[in-house]
Design a protein around this motif. Sequence first.
Motif, short mmCIF file in Angstrom:
data_model
loop_
_atom_site.label_atom_id
_atom_site.label_comp_id
_atom_site.label_asym_id
_atom_site.label_seq_id
_atom_site.Cartn_x
_atom_site.Cartn_y
_atom_site.Cartn_z
N ILE A 1 0.83 -1.21 0.00
CA ILE A 1 0.00 0.00 0.00
C ILE A 1 0.86 1.25 0.00
CG2 ILE A 1 -1.63 1.35 1.37
CD1 ILE A 1 -2.86 -1.32 2.27
N VAL A 2 1.93 1.26 0.82
CA VAL A 2 2.82 2.42 0.89
C VAL A 2 3.45 2.69 -0.48
CG1 VAL A 2 5.05 3.19 1.80
CG2 VAL A 2 3.32 2.28 3.35
N LEU A 3 3.94 1.65 -1.15
CA LEU A 3 4.58 1.84 -2.45
C LEU A 3 3.57 2.26 -3.52
CD1 LEU A 3 7.04 -1.20 -2.41
CD2 LEU A 3 7.57 1.21 -2.04
N ALA A 4 2.36 1.71 -3.45
CA ALA A 4 1.32 2.12 -4.39
C ALA A 4 0.95 3.58 -4.19
CB ALA A 4 0.09 1.24 -4.22
N ALA A 5 0.83 4.00 -2.92
CA ALA A 5 0.51 5.40 -2.61
C ALA A 5 1.62 6.32 -3.11
CB ALA A 5 0.30 5.57 -1.12
N GLU A 6 2.87 5.93 -2.91
CA GLU A 6 3.99 6.74 -3.38
C GLU A 6 3.90 6.95 -4.89
OE1 GLU A 6 8.32 6.14 -2.01
OE2 GLU A 6 8.29 5.26 -4.04
N ARG A 7 3.63 5.87 -5.64
CA ARG A 7 3.52 5.97 -7.10
C ARG A 7 2.39 6.90 -7.50
NH1 ARG A 7 4.22 0.35 -6.73
NH2 ARG A 7 2.02 -0.06 -7.08
N LEU A 8 1.22 6.72 -6.92
CA LEU A 8 0.05 7.49 -7.33
C LEU A 8 0.16 8.95 -6.89
CD1 LEU A 8 -2.82 4.92 -6.67
CD2 LEU A 8 -1.85 5.62 -8.87
N PHE A 9 0.60 9.19 -5.67
CA PHE A 9 0.76 10.57 -5.20
C PHE A 9 1.78 11.31 -6.06
CE2 PHE A 9 -0.45 9.30 -0.58
CZ PHE A 9 -1.80 9.47 -0.88
N ILE B 1 -5.85 3.69 -4.29
CA ILE B 1 -4.60 3.18 -3.73
C ILE B 1 -4.73 1.69 -3.43
CG2 ILE B 1 -2.98 3.32 -1.79
CD1 ILE B 1 -3.70 6.34 -1.65
N SER B 2 -5.87 1.29 -2.86
CA SER B 2 -6.10 -0.13 -2.59
C SER B 2 -6.04 -0.94 -3.87
CB SER B 2 -7.47 -0.32 -1.91
OG SER B 2 -7.47 0.19 -0.60
N ALA B 3 -6.68 -0.43 -4.92
CA ALA B 3 -6.68 -1.15 -6.20
C ALA B 3 -5.27 -1.23 -6.79
CB ALA B 3 -7.63 -0.47 -7.18
N GLU B 4 -4.52 -0.14 -6.70
CA GLU B 4 -3.15 -0.11 -7.24
C GLU B 4 -2.26 -1.10 -6.49
OE1 GLU B 4 0.13 1.54 -9.59
OE2 GLU B 4 -2.05 1.49 -9.80
N VAL C 1 -6.79 0.46 2.88
CA VAL C 1 -5.95 1.61 3.22
C VAL C 1 -6.47 2.28 4.48
CG1 VAL C 1 -5.10 3.86 2.46
CG2 VAL C 1 -5.30 1.98 0.82
N GLN C 2 -7.77 2.48 4.53
CA GLN C 2 -8.34 3.11 5.71
C GLN C 2 -8.14 2.24 6.95
OE1 GLN C 2 -12.35 4.38 5.14
NE2 GLN C 2 -12.32 5.75 6.90
N TYR C 3 -8.22 0.93 6.79
CA TYR C 3 -8.04 0.02 7.92
C TYR C 3 -6.61 0.11 8.46
CZ TYR C 3 -7.33 -4.35 10.46
OH TYR C 3 -7.00 -5.27 11.42
N HIS C 4 -5.63 0.11 7.57
CA HIS C 4 -4.23 0.09 8.00
C HIS C 4 -3.71 1.47 8.39
CE1 HIS C 4 -3.18 -4.10 7.26
NE2 HIS C 4 -3.85 -4.05 6.11
N PHE C 5 -4.20 2.53 7.74
CA PHE C 5 -3.59 3.85 7.93
C PHE C 5 -4.56 4.94 8.39
CE2 PHE C 5 -1.15 1.55 4.70
CZ PHE C 5 0.10 1.53 5.30
N GLY C 6 -5.82 4.81 8.09
CA GLY C 6 -6.80 5.75 8.57
C GLY C 6 -7.04 6.97 7.70
N SER C 7 -5.97 7.56 7.14
CA SER C 7 -6.12 8.79 6.35
C SER C 7 -4.95 8.95 5.39
CB SER C 7 -6.17 10.01 7.27
OG SER C 7 -4.92 10.20 7.92
N LYS C 8 -5.11 9.85 4.43
CA LYS C 8 -4.02 10.14 3.50
C LYS C 8 -2.82 10.73 4.24
CE LYS C 8 -6.70 11.08 -0.71
NZ LYS C 8 -7.03 12.12 -1.71
N GLU C 9 -3.09 11.60 5.21
CA GLU C 9 -2.00 12.25 5.93
C GLU C 9 -1.14 11.21 6.65
OE1 GLU C 9 -5.09 13.31 5.83
OE2 GLU C 9 -4.75 15.16 4.68
#
Length: 221
Positions: A10-18, A31-34, A43-51
């Motif tokens: 998830i972290v690596l997918a978020a990095e790519r998309l952001f 992000i979940s799909a990526e 994503v919300q379960y593991h991290f809660g928010s974009k921030e």
Amino acid sequence: MVQPSVKQQIVLAAERLFAVHGLEGVSLRQISAEAGNGNNTAVQYHFGSKERLVQEIFEYRLPDLNERRRLLVARRRPDDLRAWVECHILPVLEQGEQEGSHYLSFVAMLQQHGRRDLFESLPAELAKPTTDFVERIGALLPHLPEPLLGHRIAQVLAFGVHAAAQRERTRTRGGSVLPFAVHVGDLLDGLVGFLRAPLSATTEVVLGESGPSEPALPLYP
């Protein structure tokens, strides 16, 4: 080869998309799909928010960057301006050479959109190598008064990130880039020259005419 954990994917997918679309251009569902996760709420379960996800990207990348900086300082024992700049900036440039990395483009995006708040909330231990670097560089530039000293250092750090990000994006597209050693040497020449440049008479005059202001704060890579 060790399979990345769900959180790491998830972290690596978020990095790519952001890096490509910015924070506002990406949803947690995307992000979940990526990340290849069929659970749209992962994503919300593991991290809660974009921030919080942004903080996790920093916490994933910065320990290795900072350890590389520590090793360079221990090995080279820098005692001049260029050596200190190289020990701090070289790991950033090396990060952009890693296959699959979008970290520098991600940081450049945050800088471009003025999200200083996301840098300022970093844990102190992750930010310390940069604050230490700023102090050491400042001591080597006695000819620069504040706020110009802080401004120049902040500009050097930002330019290093954006230069690495541009190269990172070009390599991702399969474009042509300079040999890495040439790129590093030329960039360091420019950054050190910018830091060492004397104040012109014109700048001294307008600086004296301007009111008091706070020095610029660096944005951590």
